[in-house]
Design a protein around this motif. Structure first.
Motif, PDB file in Angstrom:
ATOM      1  N   LEU A 154     -75.988  -3.469  30.240  1.00 60.49           N
ATOM      2  CA  LEU A 154     -76.297  -4.672  31.286  1.00 60.49           C
ATOM      3  C   LEU A 154     -76.879  -5.739  31.153  1.00 60.49           C
ATOM      4  CD1 LEU A 154     -79.075  -1.607  32.513  1.00 60.49           C
ATOM      5  CD2 LEU A 154     -77.293  -2.203  33.226  1.00 60.49           C
ATOM      6  N   TRP A 155     -77.040  -5.894  29.708  1.00 57.90           N
ATOM      7  CA  TRP A 155     -77.179  -7.676  29.604  1.00 57.90           C
ATOM      8  C   TRP A 155     -77.219  -6.985  27.942  1.00 57.90           C
ATOM      9  CZ3 TRP A 155     -81.212  -8.226  25.457  1.00 57.90           C
ATOM     10  CH2 TRP A 155     -81.721  -9.279  25.586  1.00 57.90           C
ATOM     11  N   ALA A 156     -77.143  -8.805  27.589  1.00 59.04           N
ATOM     12  CA  ALA A 156     -76.925  -8.997  25.908  1.00 59.04           C
ATOM     13  C   ALA A 156     -77.638 -10.380  26.071  1.00 59.04           C
ATOM     14  CB  ALA A 156     -75.009  -9.188  25.486  1.00 59.04           C
ATOM     15  N   SER A 157     -78.264 -10.646  25.037  1.00 60.59           N
ATOM     16  CA  SER A 157     -78.383 -11.870  24.005  1.00 60.59           C
ATOM     17  C   SER A 157     -77.645 -13.075  24.354  1.00 60.59           C
ATOM     18  CB  SER A 157     -79.709 -11.638  23.369  1.00 60.59           C
ATOM     19  OG  SER A 157     -78.375 -11.125  21.867  1.00 60.59           O
ATOM     20  N   ASN A 158     -76.826 -12.555  23.991  1.00 58.75           N
ATOM     21  CA  ASN A 158     -75.678 -14.155  23.753  1.00 58.75           C
ATOM     22  C   ASN A 158     -74.996 -14.477  24.974  1.00 58.75           C
ATOM     23  OD1 ASN A 158     -76.553 -14.369  20.787  1.00 58.75           O
ATOM     24  ND2 ASN A 158     -74.752 -13.767  20.345  1.00 58.75           N
ATOM     25  N   GLY A 181     -86.695 -10.924  20.084  1.00 57.00           N
ATOM     26  CA  GLY A 181     -85.527 -11.394  21.187  1.00 57.00           C
ATOM     27  C   GLY A 181     -86.350 -10.573  21.840  1.00 57.00           C
ATOM     28  N   THR A 182     -86.269 -11.999  23.040  1.00 55.41           N
ATOM     29  CA  THR A 182     -86.701 -10.602  24.398  1.00 55.41           C
ATOM     30  C   THR A 182     -86.120 -10.964  26.046  1.00 55.41           C
ATOM     31  OG1 THR A 182     -89.077 -11.986  23.818  1.00 55.41           O
ATOM     32  CG2 THR A 182     -89.008 -12.109  25.910  1.00 55.41           C
ATOM     33  N   TRP A 183     -86.094  -9.787  26.437  1.00 56.12           N
ATOM     34  CA  TRP A 183     -85.502  -9.568  27.882  1.00 56.12           C
ATOM     35  C   TRP A 183     -85.621 -10.266  29.193  1.00 56.12           C
ATOM     36  CZ3 TRP A 183     -84.074  -4.503  29.986  1.00 56.12           C
ATOM     37  CH2 TRP A 183     -83.418  -4.387  31.290  1.00 56.12           C
ATOM     38  N   PHE A 184     -85.365 -10.802  29.540  1.00 55.28           N
ATOM     39  CA  PHE A 184     -85.672 -11.090  30.553  1.00 55.28           C
ATOM     40  C   PHE A 184     -86.298  -9.741  32.007  1.00 55.28           C
ATOM     41  CE2 PHE A 184     -85.251 -15.786  29.750  1.00 55.28           C
ATOM     42  CZ  PHE A 184     -86.071 -15.686  28.774  1.00 55.28           C
ATOM     43  N   GLY A 185     -85.509  -8.999  31.744  1.00 54.88           N
ATOM     44  CA  GLY A 185     -85.378  -7.747  32.527  1.00 54.88           C
ATOM     45  C   GLY A 185     -83.803  -7.950  33.977  1.00 54.88           C
ATOM     46  N   THR A 186     -83.000  -8.860  33.738  1.00 58.09           N
ATOM     47  CA  THR A 186     -82.572  -8.679  34.546  1.00 58.09           C
ATOM     48  C   THR A 186     -80.637  -9.120  33.895  1.00 58.09           C
ATOM     49  OG1 THR A 186     -81.932 -11.019  33.922  1.00 58.09           O
ATOM     50  CG2 THR A 186     -83.542 -10.161  36.025  1.00 58.09           C
TER      51      THR A 186
END
Length: 224
Positions: A154-158, A181-186
């Motif tokens: 769904l998501w990767a920080s890089n 790290g922080t995930w914005f939920g998108t």
């Protein structure tokens, strides 16, 4: 000198006088020698030198002149001789940290977040080898969010963050480095392609990744 008088023969008195004079001469010689040594010691600047010679001893004035010349030469030599340079000794460079030398552990800030929150993640890098090693950790480890079954990324920080400059760090055996790290939920895609959509409520998992090194997954939930 007066002629000795007394009940003993004259030669005995002459011998006594000669002995007394000899003692006085020896004492004076010792005193003069001590004074000369003290004077020489006061003239020296801390450097000492010794020499062996087979020639006759010089007179007092010649000895003083020789001592002064020798001291001047020693001082000149000392002032023109470079002192050794002292500084930190270069340490041999550590070997690169291979993937087998590192371990990753990922954590979640809390087990459940609400949709619209910004979940926080953490990871610890550990040198599990028996020797120091170095690794470029400028970009830092990457956090990746998957569906709980691991089938959909769904998501990767890089994805939407360009890699930073190189930052090589050396880790001692057992040494650890922490990252957050922080995930914005998108959602996100590589090179930040496509539209970013809000992830709905459900069960998910996060892993940390550094090159080919990957942590075990850590589950968490998003609730309405």
């Amino acid at each position: 000198m007066l002629e000795p008088n007394g009940p003993l023969p004259p030669e005995i008195y002459w011998r006594r006088r000669a002995l007394a004079i000899g003692v006085v001469v020896v004492v004076l010689a010792i005193v003069i020698w001590l004074v000369t040594m003290v004077a020489r010691g006061g003239d020296d600047s801390g450097d000492t030198a010794s020499a062996t010679t087979t020639s006759a001893a010089p007179s007092s004035s010649a000895a003083a002149s020789s001592s002064t010349t020798a001291s001047s030469a020693a001082a000149t030599a000392s002032s023109t001789t470079p002192s050794p340079t002292t500084g930190p000794v270069d340490q041999p460079a550590a070997e690169p940290c291979g993937d087998q030398s590192l371990a990753l552990k990922v954590t979640v800030g809390q087990p459940t977040y609400r949709v619209g929150d910004q979940p926080t993640f953490g990871t610890v890098i550990t040198n599990i080898s028996s020797a120091p090693c170095s690794r470029d950790l400028g970009p830092g480890p990457q956090f990746l969010v998957y569906t709980l079954d691991g089938q959909r990324r769904l998501w990767a920080s890089n994805d939407c963050n360009p890699e930073g400059p190189a930052e090589v760090k050396t880790l001692k055996p057992g040494e650890q480095l922490s990252y957050k790290g922080t995930w914005f939920g998108t959602t996100s895609q590589p090179e930040c392609a496509g539209e970013r959509l809000q992830v709905p409520a459900g069960a998910y998992m996060v892993v940390a990744e550094l090159g080919a090194v990957r942590s075990a997954a850590e589950p968490f939930n998003l609730a309405d």
